[in-house]
Design a protein around this motif. Structure first.
Motif, PDB file in Angstrom:
ATOM      1  N   LEU A 111       0.862  -1.175   0.000  1.00 23.37           N
ATOM      2  CA  LEU A 111       0.000   0.000   0.000  1.00 23.37           C
ATOM      3  C   LEU A 111       0.902   1.230   0.000  1.00 23.37           C
ATOM      4  CD1 LEU A 111      -2.474  -1.209   2.764  1.00 23.37           C
ATOM      5  CD2 LEU A 111      -2.917  -1.189   0.308  1.00 23.37           C
ATOM      6  N   ALA A 112       1.008   1.894  -1.145  1.00 26.35           N
ATOM      7  CA  ALA A 112       1.952   3.005  -1.290  1.00 26.35           C
ATOM      8  C   ALA A 112       1.221   4.292  -1.653  1.00 26.35           C
ATOM      9  CB  ALA A 112       2.986   2.676  -2.368  1.00 26.35           C
ATOM     10  N   LEU A 176       6.939   2.005   6.329  1.00 28.60           N
ATOM     11  CA  LEU A 176       8.229   1.933   5.640  1.00 28.60           C
ATOM     12  C   LEU A 176       8.469   3.262   4.937  1.00 28.60           C
ATOM     13  CD1 LEU A 176      10.691   0.333   4.567  1.00 28.60           C
ATOM     14  CD2 LEU A 176       9.285  -0.300   2.601  1.00 28.60           C
ATOM     15  N   GLY A 177       9.582   3.909   5.252  1.00 27.21           N
ATOM     16  CA  GLY A 177       9.911   5.152   4.576  1.00 27.21           C
ATOM     17  C   GLY A 177      10.076   6.334   5.492  1.00 27.21           C
ATOM     18  N   TYR A 178       9.643   6.196   6.750  1.00 32.35           N
ATOM     19  CA  TYR A 178       9.745   7.325   7.667  1.00 32.35           C
ATOM     20  C   TYR A 178      11.135   7.424   8.311  1.00 32.35           C
ATOM     21  CZ  TYR A 178       4.703   7.855   7.224  1.00 32.35           C
ATOM     22  OH  TYR A 178       3.442   8.047   6.721  1.00 32.35           O
ATOM     23  N   ILE A 179      11.814   6.302   8.438  1.00 33.61           N
ATOM     24  CA  ILE A 179      13.140   6.277   9.048  1.00 33.61           C
ATOM     25  C   ILE A 179      14.056   5.421   8.178  1.00 33.61           C
ATOM     26  CG2 ILE A 179      14.482   5.592  11.078  1.00 33.61           C
ATOM     27  CD1 ILE A 179      12.003   5.995  12.762  1.00 33.61           C
ATOM     28  N   SER A 180      15.267   5.901   7.926  1.00 32.03           N
ATOM     29  CA  SER A 180      16.239   5.121   7.158  1.00 32.03           C
ATOM     30  C   SER A 180      17.003   4.190   8.103  1.00 32.03           C
ATOM     31  CB  SER A 180      17.209   6.045   6.429  1.00 32.03           C
ATOM     32  OG  SER A 180      17.913   6.848   7.356  1.00 32.03           O
ATOM     33  N   PHE A 181      17.715   3.202   7.522  1.00 34.78           N
ATOM     34  CA  PHE A 181      18.395   2.194   8.324  1.00 34.78           C
ATOM     35  C   PHE A 181      19.878   2.152   7.996  1.00 34.78           C
ATOM     36  CE2 PHE A 181      14.152   0.546   7.057  1.00 34.78           C
ATOM     37  CZ  PHE A 181      13.510   0.803   8.268  1.00 34.78           C
ATOM     38  N   ASP A 182      20.643   1.640   8.942  1.00 34.28           N
ATOM     39  CA  ASP A 182      22.052   1.392   8.657  1.00 34.28           C
ATOM     40  C   ASP A 182      22.172   0.070   7.911  1.00 34.28           C
ATOM     41  OD1 ASP A 182      21.632  -0.564  10.573  1.00 34.28           O
ATOM     42  OD2 ASP A 182      22.762   0.473  12.142  1.00 34.28           O
ATOM     43  N   PHE A 210       8.596   3.062  -5.190  1.00 34.18           N
ATOM     44  CA  PHE A 210       9.711   2.107  -5.223  1.00 34.18           C
ATOM     45  C   PHE A 210      11.022   2.782  -5.627  1.00 34.18           C
ATOM     46  CE2 PHE A 210       6.100  -0.914  -6.177  1.00 34.18           C
ATOM     47  CZ  PHE A 210       6.095  -1.475  -4.907  1.00 34.18           C
ATOM     48  N   GLU A 211      10.934   3.774  -6.493  1.00 34.91           N
ATOM     49  CA  GLU A 211      12.137   4.452  -6.954  1.00 34.91           C
ATOM     50  C   GLU A 211      12.883   5.132  -5.804  1.00 34.91           C
ATOM     51  OE1 GLU A 211       9.126   4.854  -8.240  1.00 34.91           O
ATOM     52  OE2 GLU A 211       9.347   3.779 -10.156  1.00 34.91           O
ATOM     53  N   ARG A 212      12.175   5.414  -4.710  1.00 36.11           N
ATOM     54  CA  ARG A 212      12.791   6.130  -3.599  1.00 36.11           C
ATOM     55  C   ARG A 212      13.175   5.211  -2.438  1.00 36.11           C
ATOM     56  NH1 ARG A 212       9.373  11.078  -1.705  1.00 36.11           N
ATOM     57  NH2 ARG A 212      11.285  11.314  -0.465  1.00 36.11           N
ATOM     58  N   TRP A 213      12.954   3.902  -2.574  1.00 30.99           N
ATOM     59  CA  TRP A 213      13.304   2.993  -1.478  1.00 30.99           C
ATOM     60  C   TRP A 213      14.809   2.993  -1.204  1.00 30.99           C
ATOM     61  CZ3 TRP A 213      10.183  -2.147  -0.772  1.00 30.99           C
ATOM     62  CH2 TRP A 213       8.834  -1.835  -0.573  1.00 30.99           C
ATOM     63  N   VAL A 221      21.671  -2.308  -4.937  1.00 31.91           N
ATOM     64  CA  VAL A 221      21.534  -3.732  -5.262  1.00 31.91           C
ATOM     65  C   VAL A 221      20.527  -4.388  -4.325  1.00 31.91           C
ATOM     66  CG1 VAL A 221      22.721  -5.942  -5.408  1.00 31.91           C
ATOM     67  CG2 VAL A 221      23.874  -3.854  -6.192  1.00 31.91           C
ATOM     68  N   MET A 222      20.655  -4.135  -3.008  1.00 33.84           N
ATOM     69  CA  MET A 222      19.733  -4.712  -2.033  1.00 33.84           C
ATOM     70  C   MET A 222      18.320  -4.170  -2.234  1.00 33.84           C
ATOM     71  SD  MET A 222      19.765  -4.547   2.131  1.00 33.84           S
ATOM     72  CE  MET A 222      21.454  -5.165   2.198  1.00 33.84           C
ATOM     73  N   THR A 223      18.232  -2.888  -2.532  1.00 36.02           N
ATOM     74  CA  THR A 223      16.918  -2.285  -2.760  1.00 36.02           C
ATOM     75  C   THR A 223      16.213  -2.948  -3.937  1.00 36.02           C
ATOM     76  OG1 THR A 223      17.698  -0.156  -1.906  1.00 36.02           O
ATOM     77  CG2 THR A 223      15.685  -0.138  -3.230  1.00 36.02           C
ATOM     78  N   ALA A 224      16.955  -3.134  -5.026  1.00 35.38           N
ATOM     79  CA  ALA A 224      16.372  -3.769  -6.217  1.00 35.38           C
ATOM     80  C   ALA A 224      15.924  -5.191  -5.913  1.00 35.38           C
ATOM     81  CB  ALA A 224      17.390  -3.763  -7.356  1.00 35.38           C
ATOM     82  N   ALA A 225      16.727  -5.919  -5.141  1.00 38.24           N
ATOM     83  CA  ALA A 225      16.387  -7.297  -4.801  1.00 38.24           C
ATOM     84  C   ALA A 225      15.153  -7.351  -3.905  1.00 38.24           C
ATOM     85  CB  ALA A 225      17.571  -7.963  -4.103  1.00 38.24           C
ATOM     86  N   MET A 226      15.063  -6.425  -2.940  1.00 41.57           N
ATOM     87  CA  MET A 226      13.913  -6.411  -2.046  1.00 41.57           C
ATOM     88  C   MET A 226      12.640  -6.073  -2.801  1.00 41.57           C
ATOM     89  SD  MET A 226      13.256  -4.345   1.514  1.00 41.57           S
ATOM     90  CE  MET A 226      14.355  -5.421   2.428  1.00 41.57           C
TER      91      MET A 226
END
Length: 255
Positions: A111-112, A176-182, A210-213, A221-226
């Protein structure tokens, strides 16, 4: 049967019912006996009514237990949703989503859209309906989930946490999207969501396309895979639209 014998029998029935944890039978048997005598019910009809009450009570208790274990932040039901106020894409797919067939098929829902358009309400409504229909559900925010994964790793209980996480029929990962992760958080989240792909269902709510994940995970690479794994055979719902909260605020100010 004399009055004294009946009292003794009733007391014994209560004790047996309590020992066998048949709370509905303990609570209702006297009334059912009285009704059976008045209506001259057969033994089969009497027993069916009594067992039905116990069954109904256990079903209700199971539903309440699953809803409690799911840890929803609040209760929102699908019946409370004003479908006409949902974004167009959600309106078109509402009937399909609420059938819960996506859980049976192990499909995901993404749901985006912008804040206030009903993403979390819809996700919770689907989760509560799933609990009522017997599915095991977990509600969490993505930041909280990442923290739990990190803590589990530091406490060396990550495998146990992962095994439990993988068994839920439906996981709702909100915000998902409110806080970034290490890097560690991103890898842990990717691993555990990937383990569910194609097997168990996950609902993700996000305010980012999705373009902003990549802004959250910092690894293209990880973003594309997820994105690839989460979206495979999934329902992608465009939740961009007018804000419910803004509409309610304006109505409140007018009154």
């Amino acid at each position: 049967m004399s009055t004294k014998e009946r009292r003794t029998a009733y007391k014994t029935i209560e004790e047996y019912a309590a020992y066998l944890r048949m709370s509905a039978i303990k609570q209702n048997f006297a009334e059912v006996i009285k009704n059976a005598e008045l209506k001259d019910l057969s033994y089969e009809e009497f027993l069916l009514i009594l067992l039905q009450k116990e069954w109904d009570k256990r079903q209700q208790s199971g539903q309440e237990s699953r809803i409690r274990i799911a840890e929803f932040p609040y209760k929102k039901y699908l019946e409370d949703i004003s479908v006409d106020d949902l974004p167009e894409d959600a309106r078109k797919k509402f009937k399909t989503l609420t059938s819960l067939e996506f859980i049976q098929d192990g499909q995901n829902i993404i749901l985006a859209g912008n804040p206030g358009t009903g993403k979390t309400h819809l996700a919770i409504g689907l989760g509560i309906k799933a609990c009522i229909e017997g599915y095991r559900v977990l509600f969490t925010t993505v930041p909280l989930l990442v923290n739990q994964l990190k803590e589990s790793r530091s406490q060396k209980i990550l495998r146990a946490f992962g095994n439990k996480f993988a068994k839920y029929d439906l996981v709702i990962a909100d915000e998902l999207g409110y806080i970034s992760f290490d890097k560690e958080g991103s890898e842990l989240l990717f691993t555990h969501l990937s383990l569910r792909s194609g097997r168990k269902s996950t609902i993700i709510t996000t305010n980012l396309s999705f373009e902003r994940w990549s802004e959250i995970f910092h690894d293209p690479v990880m973003t594309a895979a997820m994105v690839d794994r989460l979206t495979h055979k999934s329902y992608l719902i465009n939740m961009n639209g007018n804000s419910f909260r803004l509409k309610e605020t304006k109505a409140w100010m007018q009154t």
